[in-house]
Design a protein around this motif. Structure first.
Motif, mmCIF file in Angstrom:
data_model
loop_
_atom_site.group_PDB
_atom_site.id
_atom_site.type_symbol
_atom_site.label_atom_id
_atom_site.label_comp_id
_atom_site.label_asym_id
_atom_site.label_seq_id
_atom_site.Cartn_x
_atom_site.Cartn_y
_atom_site.Cartn_z
ATOM 1 N N PRO A 107 -13.202 0.528 42.756
ATOM 2 C CA PRO A 107 -11.766 0.786 42.890
ATOM 3 C C PRO A 107 -11.189 1.595 41.719
ATOM 4 O O PRO A 107 -10.283 2.403 41.906
ATOM 5 N N VAL A 108 -11.751 1.368 40.516
ATOM 6 C CA VAL A 108 -11.208 2.074 39.356
ATOM 7 C C VAL A 108 -11.426 3.579 39.463
ATOM 8 O O VAL A 108 -10.680 4.370 38.885
ATOM 9 N N ARG A 109 -12.430 4.001 40.230
ATOM 10 C CA ARG A 109 -12.670 5.440 40.381
ATOM 11 C C ARG A 109 -11.515 6.110 41.117
ATOM 12 O O ARG A 109 -11.042 7.184 40.726
ATOM 13 N N ALA A 110 -11.049 5.474 42.190
ATOM 14 C CA ALA A 110 -9.910 6.019 42.926
ATOM 15 C C ALA A 110 -8.667 6.079 42.048
ATOM 16 O O ALA A 110 -7.879 7.036 42.111
ATOM 17 N N LEU A 111 -8.513 5.069 41.176
ATOM 18 C CA LEU A 111 -7.349 5.065 40.294
ATOM 19 C C LEU A 111 -7.451 6.157 39.227
ATOM 20 O O LEU A 111 -6.436 6.761 38.858
ATOM 21 N N LEU A 112 -8.663 6.419 38.743
ATOM 22 C CA LEU A 112 -8.832 7.514 37.788
ATOM 23 C C LEU A 112 -8.494 8.862 38.417
ATOM 24 O O LEU A 112 -7.857 9.711 37.788
ATOM 25 N N ASN A 113 -8.929 9.052 39.665
ATOM 26 C CA ASN A 113 -8.580 10.296 40.365
ATOM 27 C C ASN A 113 -7.071 10.412 40.545
ATOM 28 O O ASN A 113 -6.492 11.492 40.377
ATOM 29 N N ALA A 114 -6.423 9.283 40.879
ATOM 30 C CA ALA A 114 -4.970 9.294 41.043
ATOM 31 C C ALA A 114 -4.277 9.574 39.715
ATOM 32 O O ALA A 114 -3.287 10.311 39.655
ATOM 33 N N ALA A 115 -4.800 8.985 38.630
ATOM 34 C CA ALA A 115 -4.220 9.234 37.305
ATOM 35 C C ALA A 115 -4.382 10.690 36.911
ATOM 36 O O ALA A 115 -3.461 11.302 36.349
ATOM 37 N N LEU A 116 -5.534 11.270 37.216
ATOM 38 C CA LEU A 116 -5.772 12.685 36.907
ATOM 39 C C LEU A 116 -4.789 13.571 37.658
ATOM 40 O O LEU A 116 -4.216 14.506 37.092
ATOM 41 N N ASP A 117 -4.571 13.276 38.933
ATOM 42 C CA ASP A 117 -3.605 14.050 39.720
ATOM 43 C C ASP A 117 -2.207 13.975 39.099
ATOM 44 O O ASP A 117 -1.496 14.982 39.007
ATOM 45 N N ALA A 118 -1.814 12.759 38.665
ATOM 46 C CA ALA A 118 -0.486 12.589 38.085
ATOM 47 C C ALA A 118 -0.348 13.351 36.780
ATOM 48 O O ALA A 118 0.660 14.035 36.543
ATOM 49 N N VAL A 119 -1.367 13.268 35.915
ATOM 50 C CA VAL A 119 -1.316 13.951 34.631
ATOM 51 C C VAL A 119 -1.243 15.459 34.826
ATOM 52 O O VAL A 119 -0.515 16.167 34.122
ATOM 53 N N GLN A 120 -1.988 15.970 35.812
ATOM 54 C CA GLN A 120 -1.950 17.406 36.081
ATOM 55 C C GLN A 120 -0.578 17.856 36.576
ATOM 56 O O GLN A 120 -0.208 19.015 36.401
ATOM 57 N N ARG A 121 0.170 16.939 37.175
ATOM 58 C CA ARG A 121 1.544 17.244 37.602
ATOM 59 C C ARG A 121 2.546 17.020 36.477
ATOM 60 O O ARG A 121 3.745 17.223 36.666
ATOM 61 N N GLY A 122 2.072 16.558 35.326
ATOM 62 C CA GLY A 122 2.967 16.293 34.215
ATOM 63 C C GLY A 122 3.704 14.984 34.314
ATOM 64 O O GLY A 122 4.727 14.775 33.656
ATOM 65 N N GLU A 123 3.177 14.048 35.132
ATOM 66 C CA GLU A 123 3.821 12.752 35.322
ATOM 67 C C GLU A 123 3.149 11.696 34.452
ATOM 68 O O GLU A 123 1.921 11.648 34.367
ATOM 69 N N PRO A 124 3.914 10.822 33.806
ATOM 70 C CA PRO A 124 3.317 9.754 33.004
ATOM 71 C C PRO A 124 2.735 8.658 33.889
ATOM 72 O O PRO A 124 3.264 8.338 34.956
ATOM 73 N N VAL A 125 1.634 8.077 33.452
ATOM 74 C CA VAL A 125 1.003 6.957 34.151
ATOM 75 C C VAL A 125 0.472 5.970 33.120
ATOM 76 O O VAL A 125 0.189 6.342 31.977
ATOM 77 N N ALA A 126 0.333 4.712 33.531
ATOM 78 C CA ALA A 126 -0.288 3.696 32.686
ATOM 79 C C ALA A 126 -1.394 3.025 33.484
ATOM 80 O O ALA A 126 -1.233 2.735 34.669
ATOM 81 N N LEU A 127 -2.519 2.786 32.832
ATOM 82 C CA LEU A 127 -3.656 2.102 33.445
ATOM 83 C C LEU A 127 -3.843 0.777 32.732
ATOM 84 O O LEU A 127 -4.014 0.736 31.502
#
Length: 379
Positions: A107-127
């Protein structure tokens, strides 16, 4: 993990299995703080670092083992002086490192991909991940977005799930990475699990005012330090992309007007290199009243004294003037644009980390200042 997102982009896209070691906490003297990460794939390729070289070999072996077992593990390095020396942690610190396998179906792999997408859009995320305590589920992870939306989950039960989301949002708002000891809603004391919360925020801004030779060198150093660098000047003949190819933005505008309208925050660094009163004074009137991290201005001591006189006449208070670092930079004895940029960057780093700017030789203060949280910028 978020510390390595840019480096892991290709690995994730290629579908590689990998294991990521993340620093959870540090004690004593340690070269890197919470959130620092190292990743290993099945071919043995390594990216990142957790200790600046001290315990990398031992952590590499843990990652290789996690890839084989598929299980997460929390390991401490530096239980005693002998143990610390055995793994190379000779600085006398203690590191807690969480190793997490990131396999195809994890499951953490899908979350890493989602975090990468957010960072590339310039959006902050927390894991957020559970590292210790009751109800711990190794491998479980929670992603919290800047707008409050979440993905994944920690499976901690109703007493803690809501608290975990709230703590992750608080860490994200503060831009901090570190551990959080949970207590059940409405209760006092740390009676629950411990989370590692990594905050991934857009890179901090460095705005360089003045399209001069020194600015070109400072842009390069600012990019090296991880800043999103903007060059601004009102003179279009000098303020060109050709002169500042490494800048993220090149803006032709009167500096004070641009600063009034652009986004700044508590991490923003403002470097005024124009040393021309018609630019400096109105710009610094605005800059010294903003809640930014650093305001510095170039110029001789004579220029500085005259600038301060004009700023006082313009109504800038003594408290506001006290925020101005001028002449900008540490005394390194350099003269070239590159040496000047290095001295400016050194002062920025010292101001950010509470450093003295003095040589470490003979300095009694700790080399690595203690702290439980660090800022993790991503670009």
């Amino acid at each position: 993990m978020l510390d390595l997102l840019p480096e892991l982009e290709d690995w994730l896209a290629d579908g590689r299995d990998l294991a990521v070691a993340t620093v959870v906490s540090v004690g004593g003297s340690a070269p890197r703080g919470p959130g620092a990460a190292l990743a290993v794939d099945r071919a043995g390729t390594v990216v990142g670092s957790v200790s600046g070289g001290c315990v990398e070999g031992a952590v590499y072996e843990l990652c290789a083992r996690a890839l084989e077992t598929g299980h997460s593990v929390l390991e401490r390095f530096g239980y005693s002086d002998d143990d610390a020396f055995a793994v190379g942690l000779t600085c006398g610190g203690v590191l807690d490192v969480l190793v997490t396998p990131v396999l195809a179906d994890a499951p953490v792999r899908a979350l890493l991909n989602a975090a990468l997408d957010a960072v590339q859009r310039g959006e902050p995320v927390a894991l957020a991940r559970v590292v210790a305590g009751p109800a711990a589920h190794p491998g479980a992870a929670l992603l919290v977005y800047g707008d409050g939306a979440t993905a994944g989950g920690l499976d901690l039960g109703q007493d803690f799930d809501g608290v975990a989301v709230a703590e992750a949002r608080a860490a994200l708002d503060a831009g901090r990475t570190g551990t959080v000891e949970l207590c059940a809603a409405g209760e006092r004391g740390a009676d629950g699990p411990t989370l590692l919360v990594e905050a991934g925020t857009p890179p901090p801004r460095m705005i360089v005012f003045g399209a001069v030779d020194f600015a070109g060198a400072l842009v390069r150093v600012g990019k090296f330090l991880g800043y999103h660098v903007t060059v601004c000047d009102a003179r279009p003949v000098f303020t060109t992309r050709a002169r500042f190819p490494e800048a993220d933005e090149v803006v032709v505008e009167w500096p004070h007007r641009y600063l009034r309208g652009t986004r700044t925050d508590a991490r923003t660094v403002l470097c005024v290199l124009t040393h021309d009163a018609k630019f400096d004074v109105p710009l610094l009137e605005v800059a010294l009243r903003l809640p930014v991290a650093f305001v510095g201005a170039m110029g001789s001591r004579r220029t500085h004294a005259e600038r301060n006189r004009r700023l006082r006449e313009a109504g800038v208070s003594e408290a506001e003037l006290g925020r101005l670092r001028s002449p900008i930079g540490l005394d390194l004895g350099g003269r070239t644009p590159e040496e000047t940029a290095l001295s400016i960057a050194a002062e920025v780093v010292a101001a950010r980390g509470g450093g003295t700017g003095r040589p470490l030789t003979g300095l009694a203060a700790p080399i690595h200042r203690p702290g439980s949280a660090v800022l993790v910028p991503h670009g």
